[in-house]
Each structure stands twice: as structure tokens, then as C-alpha cells.
Scaffold this motif. Sequence first.
Motif, short mmCIF file in Angstrom:
data_model
loop_
_atom_site.label_atom_id
_atom_site.label_comp_id
_atom_site.label_asym_id
_atom_site.label_seq_id
_atom_site.Cartn_x
_atom_site.Cartn_y
_atom_site.Cartn_z
N CYS A 199 0.72 -1.16 -0.06
CA CYS A 199 -0.01 -0.05 0.22
C CYS A 199 0.82 1.09 -0.11
O CYS A 199 1.65 1.28 0.57
CB CYS A 199 -0.94 0.08 1.19
SG CYS A 199 -2.08 -1.56 1.42
N LEU A 217 -0.69 -4.57 4.12
CA LEU A 217 -2.21 -4.98 4.03
C LEU A 217 -2.40 -5.34 5.52
O LEU A 217 -1.69 -5.90 6.25
CB LEU A 217 -2.33 -6.22 2.93
CG LEU A 217 -2.20 -5.72 1.50
CD1 LEU A 217 -1.95 -6.97 0.69
CD2 LEU A 217 -3.31 -4.86 1.09
N CYS A 225 -5.84 -1.75 2.52
CA CYS A 225 -4.90 -1.00 2.52
C CYS A 225 -5.59 -0.12 3.76
O CYS A 225 -6.82 0.43 3.90
CB CYS A 225 -4.75 -0.09 1.42
SG CYS A 225 -3.55 -1.08 0.46
N HIS A 229 -3.15 5.13 3.38
CA HIS A 229 -1.99 4.37 2.16
C HIS A 229 -3.18 3.71 1.02
O HIS A 229 -3.00 2.72 1.13
CB HIS A 229 -1.11 3.77 2.59
CG HIS A 229 0.05 4.26 3.74
ND1 HIS A 229 -0.33 4.59 4.95
CD2 HIS A 229 1.27 4.80 3.43
CE1 HIS A 229 0.66 5.00 5.37
NE2 HIS A 229 1.74 5.11 4.53
N PRO A 232 -3.25 0.87 -4.08
CA PRO A 232 -2.77 -0.56 -3.93
C PRO A 232 -1.78 -0.89 -4.89
O PRO A 232 -1.98 -0.65 -6.12
CB PRO A 232 -4.18 -1.32 -4.15
CG PRO A 232 -4.83 -0.44 -5.00
CD PRO A 232 -4.53 0.96 -4.47
#
Length: 361
Positions: A199, A217, A225, A229, A232
Motif C-alpha cells: 500500500c 495489507l 490498505c 495509504h 494498492p
Amino acid sequence: MFPSALVSILTALALSGTANAWFRVACTDPLVQERVDPIISPNTTPSNHVHTVHGASNFNANSTFNSLRASKCTSCLVTQDLSNYWFPKLYFQDPQTKLFEPVSNGGLLVYYQNRGDGDVANGGPGLKAFPPGFKMLSGNPTARSKKYPRLEGSQGELRERAVEYACLRYPSNAGYNGNGFPTTDCEAGLNARIHMPACWNGVDLDSPDHMSHTAYLSGLDNGKCPSTHPVPLMKLFYEITWNVHDFASRWTPGRDKWPFVYATGDPTGYSWHGDFQNGWDTNALQNAINRCDNPNDETGSGKTEACSFLTVVQASVANTCKISPVVNEVIDGKLQRLPGCNPIQAGPGDATLYSSSNCPI
């Protein structure tokens, strides 16, 4: 080393279905091994500890995206990928002589995984290619123990859990899976793994601590995410198998301590970490993400060669890509001490990073 590296890569590729990889970038023998780190110690040599480096031939202390894209070759098998991947070198410390000797490995295998709820297959908007100039790392070179309750779920705990080992043993011997080093021989090798963040905050290509611009993650290998952040990315997963069994006759489990240490001076395994500097052909990677994940053909089962946007060369070709070290020091053979200033620090507290000006040994 090359024949063993090739065998290890081919074996890993054959067995790697359990990792559910979308595609894989295999790397042969190292491009170079030296104390250079363009993320932690940019524009400075030497860095703190010896790294094993794979990838693009323009690797150096001041590497940039543009300089990597101008590389003449890569030690990895996908030609569109001119990134660099690196991690600390492993040594054997003889219990009798106390001398350090390098441990070989079978090459690096990098899994590019489509993970998380950002992936189209999971109902998301789609994963993004790494932007030009992007850098990241995972793990902590000063760590010597676990600090968080497992599955607590904070970014600190995920970073700690990102470090994994499997002691690969023959069927009659009990194996080991954990976050620190095992205590027995590993007849088929010590498999060291690390999950990278997947992320991105969408703004910074790097950050002062080289971590804050990225995040893991929520489930490490899958999940969401964090809102901080939201972008992806493909999730990278490094796998290296160290040939620790080469030294089996020189120590006795149960009598001797585990005799392998990282170049960081770490006998625990918790300092295991990996670095990544992006050098991808951005269009090729984004096209591969968008168009080479079809469950109805071989791209859906992780066969890199099946993706028309990626060119996979023979391991014998990639293995010709080598550069000379820029740091003039001995890092192989039998050493009185680890290169740089890296005294053995077993913890459980975090290790101290020393330089030549304050070295205690």
C-alpha cells in the motif's frame, strides 16, 4: 555456484504454486555483494553491512530510476524489470575458531502477487504499477526479538510478522516455521522469506524512515490498505534458500548455538530485511497487471512466460550480468570479524548501529 543456483530456481518455480503468485521474477547468482545501500545510505559508501544484490547493472549508491533504466543487463530473468533487490549476506561462525565464512544460496525468487481488496479480482479498482523513483524496504536491521503479540495487527506487528523462515528438512526430521532462526540443521536449506508492503500513500516515492510512505495489507498477505495509504500495489514476496547444510559437519545442535549470523551481526534472524528500488518499464508492468491475470489461461497460474508484455530469458543469460564492487574490502573467505563494524548482538533489545568512528571492536 551457478549450477546449484539454477537448480534451486527451477525447483522453487516448480513448487511455488503454494504461494499463489501471479507471476515470478527469478534472479540467479548475485549481481554483486558489497556494503552499498542506495536507500539507507544514498550517495555514501560504504554502508553499514554487506548486502547480496540482484537486478540491474547500474546499481550503486546514487542509483536513480533513470540510471537503472539505462542498465545494460539484469541478473534477473525478466528483461523489462531493471529494478534492484537486496538483503543482508549470511555467514557461518565456526564454533571452534570463531571465524566467519560466507553461506551460499540458490538465488532470489521474487513473487509479484495480486493481493488485497484493491485487486480487480477482489472487487477493487485495480493494482497500480510502482511509480518511477519508488523505493521501499521491509523488516528491521536492528531487531533481535519479537515485540508485538502475534496478529495484533498494527503496522509494527505486521512488519515484524513479515519476516519468515522455513527450515527445510528431510521427511524423517521435524521442520520449522517461524520468525527467527531455527536451532537445527536444515538439510534442504534455510528458506528465508519476507513480505513487502503493498500500500502506498500516493504522494511520496520515499520517506525519511524509508517506510512511512508505504504500509502493509491488514492481513499481511491479503486484506485492506489503510486509509492513509489508499493506493494498492503489487505485493512483493522475497524467497531465498541458504545452503546451511554445507556446514552441518562443523557444529552440533543441542551442544552448539545456532552458528549462522547475518552481516548485521545478528544471530537471531530477526534483523532479516529486504530492499527494493523500482526500475520497471512502467507500461509493461501496468499492462501485465491489467491483462495477464486470466484464470482461463496460464497467466492465471503464475506462468511469467505466458504474459506477452514480459520477456523471460534463460538463467544462463541472466547469470552473466555482474558488476565489480566499489568498496575495497574482503567479504568472503575466513574472516576474523564481519565486514564494517557489526559485532555480534543477540538482543533481546534492538542492536546498536555502529560506524568506523565509534566501533567497539
